[in-house]
Design a protein around this motif. Structure first.
Motif, mmCIF file in Angstrom:
data_model
loop_
_atom_site.group_PDB
_atom_site.id
_atom_site.type_symbol
_atom_site.label_atom_id
_atom_site.label_comp_id
_atom_site.label_asym_id
_atom_site.label_seq_id
_atom_site.Cartn_x
_atom_site.Cartn_y
_atom_site.Cartn_z
ATOM 1 N N LYS A 56 0.847 -1.193 0.000
ATOM 2 C CA LYS A 56 0.000 0.000 0.000
ATOM 3 C C LYS A 56 0.881 1.241 0.000
ATOM 4 C CE LYS A 56 -3.626 0.091 2.738
ATOM 5 N NZ LYS A 56 -4.522 0.239 3.918
ATOM 6 N N LEU A 57 0.326 2.333 -0.551
ATOM 7 C CA LEU A 57 0.951 3.648 -0.425
ATOM 8 C C LEU A 57 0.141 4.470 0.564
ATOM 9 C CD1 LEU A 57 2.886 5.959 -1.289
ATOM 10 C CD2 LEU A 57 1.182 6.546 -3.047
ATOM 11 N N TYR A 58 0.802 4.945 1.596
ATOM 12 C CA TYR A 58 0.173 5.851 2.559
ATOM 13 C C TYR A 58 0.622 7.279 2.262
ATOM 14 C CZ TYR A 58 -1.035 1.865 5.594
ATOM 15 O OH TYR A 58 -1.546 0.699 6.109
ATOM 16 N N MET A 112 10.631 17.106 -6.274
ATOM 17 C CA MET A 112 10.228 17.519 -7.617
ATOM 18 C C MET A 112 11.314 17.299 -8.667
ATOM 19 S SD MET A 112 10.359 21.695 -7.168
ATOM 20 C CE MET A 112 9.990 21.979 -8.903
ATOM 21 N N HIS A 113 12.562 17.190 -8.241
ATOM 22 C CA HIS A 113 13.662 17.045 -9.189
ATOM 23 C C HIS A 113 13.970 15.585 -9.549
ATOM 24 C CE1 HIS A 113 14.379 21.308 -8.810
ATOM 25 N NE2 HIS A 113 14.539 21.191 -7.497
ATOM 26 N N ASN A 114 13.454 14.642 -8.746
ATOM 27 C CA ASN A 114 13.755 13.238 -9.064
ATOM 28 C C ASN A 114 12.513 12.358 -9.179
ATOM 29 O OD1 ASN A 114 12.889 12.684 -6.447
ATOM 30 N ND2 ASN A 114 14.835 11.844 -5.745
ATOM 31 N N GLU A 115 11.325 12.906 -8.906
ATOM 32 C CA GLU A 115 10.134 12.060 -8.848
ATOM 33 C C GLU A 115 9.791 11.411 -10.192
ATOM 34 O OE1 GLU A 115 6.550 14.096 -7.753
ATOM 35 O OE2 GLU A 115 7.096 15.942 -8.785
ATOM 36 N N HIS A 116 10.056 12.100 -11.308
ATOM 37 C CA HIS A 116 9.754 11.522 -12.605
ATOM 38 C C HIS A 116 10.580 10.252 -12.855
ATOM 39 C CE1 HIS A 116 8.142 15.583 -13.218
ATOM 40 N NE2 HIS A 116 7.378 15.041 -14.160
ATOM 41 N N LYS A 117 11.803 10.236 -12.359
ATOM 42 C CA LYS A 117 12.692 9.103 -12.573
ATOM 43 C C LYS A 117 12.449 7.970 -11.581
ATOM 44 C CE LYS A 117 16.429 11.991 -14.420
ATOM 45 N NZ LYS A 117 17.853 12.413 -14.249
ATOM 46 N N SER A 118 12.000 8.318 -10.373
ATOM 47 C CA SER A 118 11.923 7.311 -9.307
ATOM 48 C C SER A 118 10.559 6.633 -9.178
ATOM 49 C CB SER A 118 12.293 7.947 -7.963
ATOM 50 O OG SER A 118 11.387 8.992 -7.632
ATOM 51 N N VAL A 119 9.527 7.192 -9.807
ATOM 52 C CA VAL A 119 8.165 6.682 -9.610
ATOM 53 C C VAL A 119 8.046 5.203 -9.975
ATOM 54 C CG1 VAL A 119 5.837 6.749 -10.586
ATOM 55 C CG2 VAL A 119 6.862 8.830 -9.699
ATOM 56 N N ASN A 120 8.554 4.815 -11.140
ATOM 57 C CA ASN A 120 8.393 3.425 -11.582
ATOM 58 C C ASN A 120 9.037 2.435 -10.619
ATOM 59 O OD1 ASN A 120 6.977 4.221 -13.863
ATOM 60 N ND2 ASN A 120 8.795 4.288 -15.161
ATOM 61 N N GLY A 121 10.215 2.772 -10.120
ATOM 62 C CA GLY A 121 10.882 1.888 -9.178
ATOM 63 C C GLY A 121 10.122 1.750 -7.870
ATOM 64 N N ILE A 122 9.547 2.858 -7.413
ATOM 65 C CA ILE A 122 8.769 2.823 -6.169
ATOM 66 C C ILE A 122 7.517 1.977 -6.350
ATOM 67 C CG2 ILE A 122 7.432 4.233 -4.554
ATOM 68 C CD1 ILE A 122 9.409 6.558 -5.299
ATOM 69 N N VAL A 123 6.830 2.187 -7.473
ATOM 70 C CA VAL A 123 5.626 1.406 -7.766
ATOM 71 C C VAL A 123 5.954 -0.087 -7.788
ATOM 72 C CG1 VAL A 123 3.955 0.836 -9.582
ATOM 73 C CG2 VAL A 123 4.388 3.226 -8.981
ATOM 74 N N GLN A 124 7.078 -0.454 -8.380
ATOM 75 C CA GLN A 124 7.452 -1.864 -8.444
ATOM 76 C C GLN A 124 7.718 -2.432 -7.059
ATOM 77 O OE1 GLN A 124 7.321 -3.630 -11.398
ATOM 78 N NE2 GLN A 124 7.406 -5.289 -9.884
ATOM 79 N N ARG A 125 8.356 -1.655 -6.203
ATOM 80 C CA ARG A 125 8.611 -2.118 -4.835
ATOM 81 C C ARG A 125 7.293 -2.391 -4.102
ATOM 82 N NH1 ARG A 125 13.134 1.156 -1.482
ATOM 83 N NH2 ARG A 125 12.478 -0.451 0.016
ATOM 84 N N ILE A 126 6.330 -1.494 -4.283
ATOM 85 C CA ILE A 126 5.035 -1.667 -3.617
ATOM 86 C C ILE A 126 4.310 -2.879 -4.200
ATOM 87 C CG2 ILE A 126 2.814 -0.601 -3.084
ATOM 88 C CD1 ILE A 126 4.209 2.134 -3.288
ATOM 89 N N GLU A 141 -3.100 3.855 -11.157
ATOM 90 C CA GLU A 141 -3.083 3.212 -12.475
ATOM 91 C C GLU A 141 -2.624 1.760 -12.392
ATOM 92 O OE1 GLU A 141 -0.542 5.813 -14.651
ATOM 93 O OE2 GLU A 141 -2.165 7.195 -15.196
ATOM 94 N N ASN A 142 -1.848 1.425 -11.359
ATOM 95 C CA ASN A 142 -1.357 0.057 -11.182
ATOM 96 C C ASN A 142 -2.166 -0.730 -10.148
ATOM 97 O OD1 ASN A 142 1.480 -0.574 -12.611
ATOM 98 N ND2 ASN A 142 1.338 1.620 -12.189
ATOM 99 N N ASN A 143 -3.359 -0.206 -9.823
ATOM 100 C CA ASN A 143 -4.278 -0.878 -8.890
ATOM 101 C C ASN A 143 -3.659 -1.117 -7.511
ATOM 102 O OD1 ASN A 143 -6.465 -1.161 -10.788
ATOM 103 N ND2 ASN A 143 -5.279 -2.794 -11.776
ATOM 104 N N ILE A 144 -2.792 -0.189 -7.115
ATOM 105 C CA ILE A 144 -2.215 -0.223 -5.771
ATOM 106 C C ILE A 144 -3.105 0.581 -4.827
ATOM 107 C CG2 ILE A 144 -0.269 0.561 -4.363
ATOM 108 C CD1 ILE A 144 1.536 0.053 -6.808
ATOM 109 N N ASN A 145 -3.350 0.034 -3.669
ATOM 110 C CA ASN A 145 -4.194 0.716 -2.690
ATOM 111 C C ASN A 145 -3.499 1.975 -2.178
ATOM 112 O OD1 ASN A 145 -6.194 1.322 -0.886
ATOM 113 N ND2 ASN A 145 -5.816 -0.397 0.489
ATOM 114 N N VAL A 146 -4.179 3.112 -2.236
ATOM 115 C CA VAL A 146 -3.655 4.387 -1.748
ATOM 116 C C VAL A 146 -4.526 4.842 -0.577
ATOM 117 C CG1 VAL A 146 -3.152 6.798 -2.287
ATOM 118 C CG2 VAL A 146 -2.796 5.033 -4.020
ATOM 119 N N ASP A 147 -3.895 5.170 0.526
ATOM 120 C CA ASP A 147 -4.609 5.578 1.740
ATOM 121 C C ASP A 147 -4.050 6.924 2.206
ATOM 122 O OD1 ASP A 147 -6.027 5.797 4.068
ATOM 123 O OD2 ASP A 147 -5.365 3.879 4.920
ATOM 124 N N CYS A 148 -4.824 8.003 2.042
ATOM 125 C CA CYS A 148 -4.389 9.326 2.491
ATOM 126 C C CYS A 148 -4.939 9.591 3.887
ATOM 127 C CB CYS A 148 -4.869 10.409 1.522
ATOM 128 S SG CYS A 148 -4.331 12.073 1.991
#
Length: 223
Positions: free
Chosen positions: A3-5, A57-71, A101-108
């Motif tokens: 999950k992403l919190y 803001m300077h690295n999020e475009h590059k790091s998003v895919n890797g984070i999504v894969q970890r989750i 978009e990757n059907n990962i549960n997001v909890d704010c």
């Protein structure tokens, strides 16, 4: 469960963090922080030892895919910003969208954000309002102000202290001298203050007394 919190952090007073936020930050596999040095002080204060990574803001475009894969691989992640709720004028939208978009549960989690207390403190109508965040610095600024001069709802802006007087001058020019404005500065901190009045009155105040700290401007809608 992976999950992403999205975890709000205090905008000033550390006592504003919720018990649930502390629990989540201690239990997730890793934390994404806008500035690890700033967030490190918060984590140390609450004895949170979770691994932390930089996400801004300077690295999020590059790091998003890797984070999504970890989750997706089964880890849990908490996203925090320097202060307030992530994705409100801070990094967070790109990662949240990618997780959805990757059907990962997001909890704010509910929690601190600067514009709500500033809006309530203003004394201006808050049944309907529009959040504008930071105005364009150059390109598109005049067009945006012309459009907003006809806005009837209460408007909310963020601004840096060294640009406040310039922005108030623009408000006076585009919204008129009599439009009611409230400027909240350093919310929840020791030197918190709210200055209310017409555009001309508030502009005169901060011209004579240059401001410091984080600033939220609340502007009355057109009558």
């Amino acid at each position: 469960m992976s999950k992403l919190y999205i975890v709000p952090t205090p905008i000033g007073n550390l006592e504003d963090i919720t018990l649930r936020a502390i629990k989540v930050l201690k239990e997730v596999d890793f934390i994404l922080a806008e500035d690890t040095r700033t967030s490190g002080k918060l984590l140390k204060h609450f004895d949170i030892e979770t691994q932390m990574h930089s996400h801004h803001m300077h690295n999020e475009h590059k790091s998003v895919n890797g984070i999504v894969q970890r989750i997706k691989n089964g880890e849990t992640c908490a996203l925090i910003s320097d202060a307030g709720t992530p994705a409100i004028s801070d990094p967070g939208f790109l990662l949240t969208r990618a997780c959805v978009e990757n059907n990962i549960n997001v909890d704010c989690l509910p929690g601190a954000t600067a514009f709500v207390p500033a809006l309530v403190n203003s004394g201006l109508p808050n049944d309907k309002f529009v959040f504008e965040g930071f105005l364009p610095v150059k390109k598109g600024r005049q067009t945006r102000l012309l459009l907003l001069s006809e806005e009837k709802r209460t408007m909310i802006f963020y601004e840096s202290p060294h640009k406040l007087v310039k922005t108030l001058g623009h408000f006076e020019a585009y919204f008129g001298e009599k439009r009611q404005i409230s400027v909240s500065r350093e919310l929840t901190k020791m030197f918190e203050e709210t200055i209310r009045g017409t555009t001309t009155e508030v502009l005169a105040h901060y011209t004579a007394k240059p401001p410091k700290g984080e600033i939220v401007i609340i502007v009355e809608g057109k009558k």
